[in-house]
Design a protein around this motif. Structure first.
Motif, PDB file in Angstrom:
ATOM      1  N   TYR A 102     -13.295 -32.583  -1.430  1.00  0.00           N
ATOM      2  CA  TYR A 102     -12.558 -32.339  -2.596  1.00  0.00           C
ATOM      3  C   TYR A 102     -10.940 -32.863  -2.235  1.00  0.00           C
ATOM      4  CZ  TYR A 102     -16.261 -29.555  -4.389  1.00  0.00           C
ATOM      5  OH  TYR A 102     -17.479 -28.904  -4.495  1.00  0.00           O
ATOM      6  N   ALA A 103     -10.243 -33.845  -2.863  1.00  0.00           N
ATOM      7  CA  ALA A 103      -8.944 -34.269  -2.480  1.00  0.00           C
ATOM      8  C   ALA A 103      -8.238 -33.271  -3.279  1.00  0.00           C
ATOM      9  CB  ALA A 103      -8.795 -35.623  -2.907  1.00  0.00           C
ATOM     10  N   PRO A 104      -7.054 -33.087  -2.956  1.00  0.00           N
ATOM     11  CA  PRO A 104      -5.903 -32.146  -3.743  1.00  0.00           C
ATOM     12  C   PRO A 104      -6.061 -32.610  -5.233  1.00  0.00           C
ATOM     13  CG  PRO A 104      -4.845 -32.547  -1.739  1.00  0.00           C
ATOM     14  CD  PRO A 104      -5.849 -33.559  -1.655  1.00  0.00           C
ATOM     15  N   LEU A 105      -6.422 -31.687  -6.166  1.00  0.00           N
ATOM     16  CA  LEU A 105      -6.573 -31.970  -7.569  1.00  0.00           C
ATOM     17  C   LEU A 105      -7.653 -32.695  -7.812  1.00  0.00           C
ATOM     18  CD1 LEU A 105      -2.808 -32.534  -8.940  1.00  0.00           C
ATOM     19  CD2 LEU A 105      -4.321 -30.239  -8.579  1.00  0.00           C
ATOM     20  N   GLY A 106      -8.511 -32.914  -6.969  1.00  0.00           N
ATOM     21  CA  GLY A 106      -9.958 -33.580  -7.061  1.00  0.00           C
ATOM     22  C   GLY A 106     -10.956 -32.693  -7.603  1.00  0.00           C
ATOM     23  N   GLN A 107     -11.935 -33.623  -8.060  1.00  0.00           N
ATOM     24  CA  GLN A 107     -13.092 -32.676  -8.732  1.00  0.00           C
ATOM     25  C   GLN A 107     -14.361 -33.431  -8.596  1.00  0.00           C
ATOM     26  OE1 GLN A 107     -13.996 -33.189 -13.194  1.00  0.00           O
ATOM     27  NE2 GLN A 107     -11.822 -34.141 -13.204  1.00  0.00           N
ATOM     28  N   ASN A 108     -15.530 -32.672  -8.608  1.00  0.00           N
ATOM     29  CA  ASN A 108     -16.902 -33.179  -8.809  1.00  0.00           C
ATOM     30  C   ASN A 108     -17.102 -33.100 -10.282  1.00  0.00           C
ATOM     31  OD1 ASN A 108     -19.179 -33.979  -8.217  1.00  0.00           O
ATOM     32  ND2 ASN A 108     -20.252 -32.149  -7.505  1.00  0.00           N
ATOM     33  N   PRO A 109     -17.039 -34.058 -11.113  1.00  0.00           N
ATOM     34  CA  PRO A 109     -16.905 -33.991 -12.579  1.00  0.00           C
ATOM     35  C   PRO A 109     -18.296 -33.226 -13.109  1.00  0.00           C
ATOM     36  CG  PRO A 109     -17.222 -36.303 -11.825  1.00  0.00           C
ATOM     37  CD  PRO A 109     -16.989 -35.408 -10.689  1.00  0.00           C
ATOM     38  N   PRO A 110     -18.265 -32.900 -14.380  1.00  0.00           N
ATOM     39  CA  PRO A 110     -19.511 -32.610 -15.178  1.00  0.00           C
ATOM     40  C   PRO A 110     -20.514 -33.092 -14.676  1.00  0.00           C
ATOM     41  CG  PRO A 110     -17.401 -32.282 -16.537  1.00  0.00           C
ATOM     42  CD  PRO A 110     -17.036 -32.871 -15.267  1.00  0.00           C
ATOM     43  N   HIS A 111     -21.792 -32.501 -14.493  1.00  0.00           N
ATOM     44  CA  HIS A 111     -23.072 -32.926 -14.150  1.00  0.00           C
ATOM     45  C   HIS A 111     -24.220 -32.107 -14.049  1.00  0.00           C
ATOM     46  CE1 HIS A 111     -21.755 -31.647 -10.316  1.00  0.00           C
ATOM     47  NE2 HIS A 111     -23.043 -31.611  -9.889  1.00  0.00           N
TER      48      HIS A 111
END
Length: 228
Positions: A102-111
């Motif tokens: 994860y990058a800073p402020l990154g996400q693995n989006p809803p899935h």
């Protein structure tokens, strides 16, 4: 035998059968290394000839200790999945693995993972994670938690879930174990707004209670896949 006994036996058999078909095919021998190139189509993969199996069928130099590039991702994450297609020895074993950067402020989006429960361990950094229950009379409940290094969280099979790095100047890393050799992933935004052919904007405008122009704009975006 009394009718009630017949009914009980039938019920137990139905329950056992439903449990048996609700998961990956189980092993009936020590191993069943996937023959990825076999033309035979089955639920999973047919077994490679045991005499042709070697240690390399159970091994992959995956470099999971190395950071992945998150800069090219619009959502700021990179999922490196090790499933049966990448490690044939996983066939029939009902398990797979993923490294998530994860990058800073990154996400693995809803899935969702339609075929697997996921257990996530944070290796570095901080993650805000959560999952949402299926529909109930009281709506959909969110279960969320902030995780730090060494913390573990479970996402039940098939439920929508996410991970987000709330820190603006530090990356995060997690390892996830999944209860399927091929868990699958359905990223909600990609599936709804990026399907090919697209879902009718009339349908989506009604579903989301917005103007069709909003749906058209969303469908025109590039919906990337952060899974590798």
């Amino acid at each position: 035998m009394a009718p009630s006994t017949y009914f009980l036996l039938a019920s137990l058999l139905a329950l056992a059968t439903s449990q048996a078909i609700a998961s990956d095919p189980g092993p009936l021998q020590d191993f069943c290394v996937a023959d990825i190139h076999s033309p035979v189509k089955v639920n999973g993969f047919v077994c490679k000839d045991p005499m042709a199996v070697s240690a390399d069928d159970f091994f992959k130099a995956a470099n999971l200790d190395k950071p992945r590039d998150t800069m090219k991702s619009k959502v700021g994450s990179n999922v490196t999945l090790i499933n049966v297609m990448k490690l044939p020895g996983l066939n029939t074993l009902g398990i797979s693995l993923a490294r998530i950067d994860y990058a800073p402020l990154g996400q693995n989006p809803p899935h969702t993972h339609p075929r697997a429960t996921e257990i996530l361990t944070v290796l570095e950094g901080t993650l805000h994670v959560g999952f949402v229950t299926s529909n109930t009379d009281n709506g959909n409940k969110l279960f969320a938690k902030v995780l730090n290094k060494g913390d573990v969280f479970v996402f039940p099979q098939g439920l929508i879930h996410f991970q987000f790095n709330p820190v603006h100047d530090k990356p995060a890393v997690a390892i996830a174990a999944l209860s399927s050799q091929n868990p699958g992933a359905i990223t909600i935004a990609n599936a709804v707004f990026g399907s090919k052919p697209p879902i009718s904007d009339d349908v989506l405008a009604k579903a989301f209670q917005v103007q069709k122009g909003t749906i058209d704009w969303l469908q025109a975006q590039f919906w990337e896949n952060n899974h590798n």
